[in-house]
Design a protein around this motif. Structure first.
Motif, PDB file in Angstrom:
ATOM      1  N   ALA A   1     -22.733 -30.406  11.927  1.00  0.00           N
ATOM      2  CA  ALA A   1     -22.459 -31.749  11.395  1.00  0.00           C
ATOM      3  C   ALA A   1     -22.822 -31.808   9.918  1.00  0.00           C
ATOM      4  O   ALA A   1     -22.076 -32.362   9.098  1.00  0.00           O
ATOM      5  CB  ALA A   1     -23.234 -32.801  12.184  1.00  0.00           C
ATOM      6  N   HIS A   2     -23.950 -31.221   9.565  1.00  0.00           N
ATOM      7  CA  HIS A   2     -24.365 -31.198   8.152  1.00  0.00           C
ATOM      8  C   HIS A   2     -23.457 -30.296   7.331  1.00  0.00           C
ATOM      9  O   HIS A   2     -23.049 -30.659   6.229  1.00  0.00           O
ATOM     10  CB  HIS A   2     -25.832 -30.758   8.032  1.00  0.00           C
ATOM     11  N   ARG A   3     -23.139 -29.136   7.861  1.00  0.00           N
ATOM     12  CA  ARG A   3     -22.277 -28.198   7.128  1.00  0.00           C
ATOM     13  C   ARG A   3     -20.877 -28.751   6.910  1.00  0.00           C
ATOM     14  O   ARG A   3     -20.248 -28.473   5.899  1.00  0.00           O
ATOM     15  CB  ARG A   3     -22.211 -26.860   7.847  1.00  0.00           C
ATOM     16  N   LYS A   4     -20.379 -29.548   7.854  1.00  0.00           N
ATOM     17  CA  LYS A   4     -19.037 -30.124   7.737  1.00  0.00           C
ATOM     18  C   LYS A   4     -19.037 -31.430   6.948  1.00  0.00           C
ATOM     19  O   LYS A   4     -17.990 -32.018   6.729  1.00  0.00           O
ATOM     20  CB  LYS A   4     -18.442 -30.378   9.131  1.00  0.00           C
ATOM     21  N   GLY A   5     -20.225 -31.918   6.583  1.00  0.00           N
ATOM     22  CA  GLY A   5     -20.319 -33.174   5.857  1.00  0.00           C
ATOM     23  C   GLY A   5     -20.055 -34.396   6.730  1.00  0.00           C
ATOM     24  O   GLY A   5     -19.665 -35.444   6.240  1.00  0.00           O
TER      25      GLY A   5
ATOM     26  N   ARG B   1     -23.381 -38.009  15.276  1.00  0.00           N
ATOM     27  CA  ARG B   1     -24.796 -37.899  15.630  1.00  0.00           C
ATOM     28  C   ARG B   1     -24.917 -37.284  17.020  1.00  0.00           C
ATOM     29  O   ARG B   1     -24.067 -37.505  17.880  1.00  0.00           O
ATOM     30  CB  ARG B   1     -25.464 -39.268  15.617  1.00  0.00           C
TER      31      ARG B   1
ATOM     32  N   SER C   1     -24.866 -28.038  17.047  1.00  0.00           N
ATOM     33  CA  SER C   1     -24.024 -29.185  16.708  1.00  0.00           C
ATOM     34  C   SER C   1     -24.568 -29.936  15.501  1.00  0.00           C
ATOM     35  O   SER C   1     -23.808 -30.324  14.608  1.00  0.00           O
ATOM     36  CB  SER C   1     -23.937 -30.149  17.898  1.00  0.00           C
ATOM     37  N   ARG C   2     -25.863 -30.151  15.471  1.00  0.00           N
ATOM     38  CA  ARG C   2     -26.471 -30.861  14.338  1.00  0.00           C
ATOM     39  C   ARG C   2     -26.304 -30.072  13.043  1.00  0.00           C
ATOM     40  O   ARG C   2     -26.023 -30.643  11.985  1.00  0.00           O
ATOM     41  CB  ARG C   2     -27.948 -31.124  14.623  1.00  0.00           C
ATOM     42  N   LEU C   3     -26.479 -28.774  13.126  1.00  0.00           N
ATOM     43  CA  LEU C   3     -26.293 -27.930  11.944  1.00  0.00           C
ATOM     44  C   LEU C   3     -24.846 -28.001  11.456  1.00  0.00           C
ATOM     45  O   LEU C   3     -24.593 -28.178  10.261  1.00  0.00           O
ATOM     46  CB  LEU C   3     -26.668 -26.480  12.280  1.00  0.00           C
TER      47      LEU C   3
ATOM     48  N   ALA D   1     -22.446 -35.640   9.009  1.00  0.00           N
ATOM     49  CA  ALA D   1     -23.710 -36.075   9.611  1.00  0.00           C
ATOM     50  C   ALA D   1     -23.847 -37.597   9.680  1.00  0.00           C
ATOM     51  O   ALA D   1     -24.524 -38.115  10.561  1.00  0.00           O
ATOM     52  CB  ALA D   1     -24.885 -35.469   8.858  1.00  0.00           C
ATOM     53  N   SER D   2     -23.190 -38.323   8.778  1.00  0.00           N
ATOM     54  CA  SER D   2     -23.298 -39.784   8.819  1.00  0.00           C
ATOM     55  C   SER D   2     -22.429 -40.387   9.923  1.00  0.00           C
ATOM     56  O   SER D   2     -22.684 -41.501  10.372  1.00  0.00           O
ATOM     57  CB  SER D   2     -22.905 -40.378   7.463  1.00  0.00           C
TER      58      SER D   2
END
Length: 195
Positions: free
Chosen positions: A113-117, A123, A109-111, A119-120
């Motif tokens: 979130a970053h790949r989809k932009g 969480r 999930s964290r990965l 992450a901000s």
């Protein structure tokens, strides 16, 4: 001449052994891989209350998003799994948190979130859902089994603030009366608005 026939037979026997060995290795590898995936994603052995990961389908995610339309504030998904509800809410502008104990699903999930932009806005926390402070959320999404909902209902009664919405997918809270429902059968989503 007999030597060449014997050599050819020995070569054929060696090739057959190699093929058999490759087949055994392939089947063994497939079994090991299946076991590892099931252990990581389906059998969360380390939870205090063992719950399977039940994937929210597209219809359920769309239903939850429909129920969040026009609402503001933050969203929490208790038992977020692979994060699909968290990502859907974050993509609509909600600050969203997911609580998950499975480290493999959490990392995935964290990965994502970053790949989809996202992450901000999206969480993820490795924390037991009973340890989450629910007072800070206006919208609480739960896809939990009835055994968990019995315990969780007590926590919700203490921590859900006025104006908050609790959304339960598939199973309803044992003693609360839903404000509304959406869908039917295993697709049912139960909504509880705290006034």
């Amino acid at each position: 001449m007999d030597d060449s026939i014997e050599m050819e037979l020995a070569t054929l026997a060696s090739v057959e052994r190699d093929r058999s060995f490759l087949l055994v290795k392939g089947v063994g590898g497939a079994v090991c891989l299946t076991y590892m995936v099931n252990t990581a994603l389906v059998f969360p052995w380390y939870k205090r209350t063992t719950l399977p990961w039940i994937v929210s389908n597209r219809r359920q995610v769309c239903g939850v998003m429909r129920l969040l339309q026009g609402r503001s504030g933050s969203v929490v998904d208790l038992g977020s799994g692979d994060g699909r509800l968290v990502f859907a809410a974050a993509s609509q502008g909600f600050r969203t948190d997911g609580y998950e104990l499975n480290p493999f699903l959490l990392g995935y999930s964290r990965l994502l979130a970053h790949r989809k932009g996202l992450a901000s806005l999206a969480r993820f926390h490795r924390r037991d859902l009973f340890e989450a402070n629910l007072r800070q959320y206006n919208n609480i999404v739960i896809y939990g089994e009835p055994i968990i909902l019995r315990r969780l209902e007590q926590k919700l009664a203490k921590e859900v603030t006025s104006g908050s919405r609790v959304i339960c997918c598939r199973y309803k809270l044992p003693t609360w009366a839903p404000t509304t429902t959406l869908g039917e059968g295993v697709e049912t989503i139960y909504v509880y608005d705290k006034v």
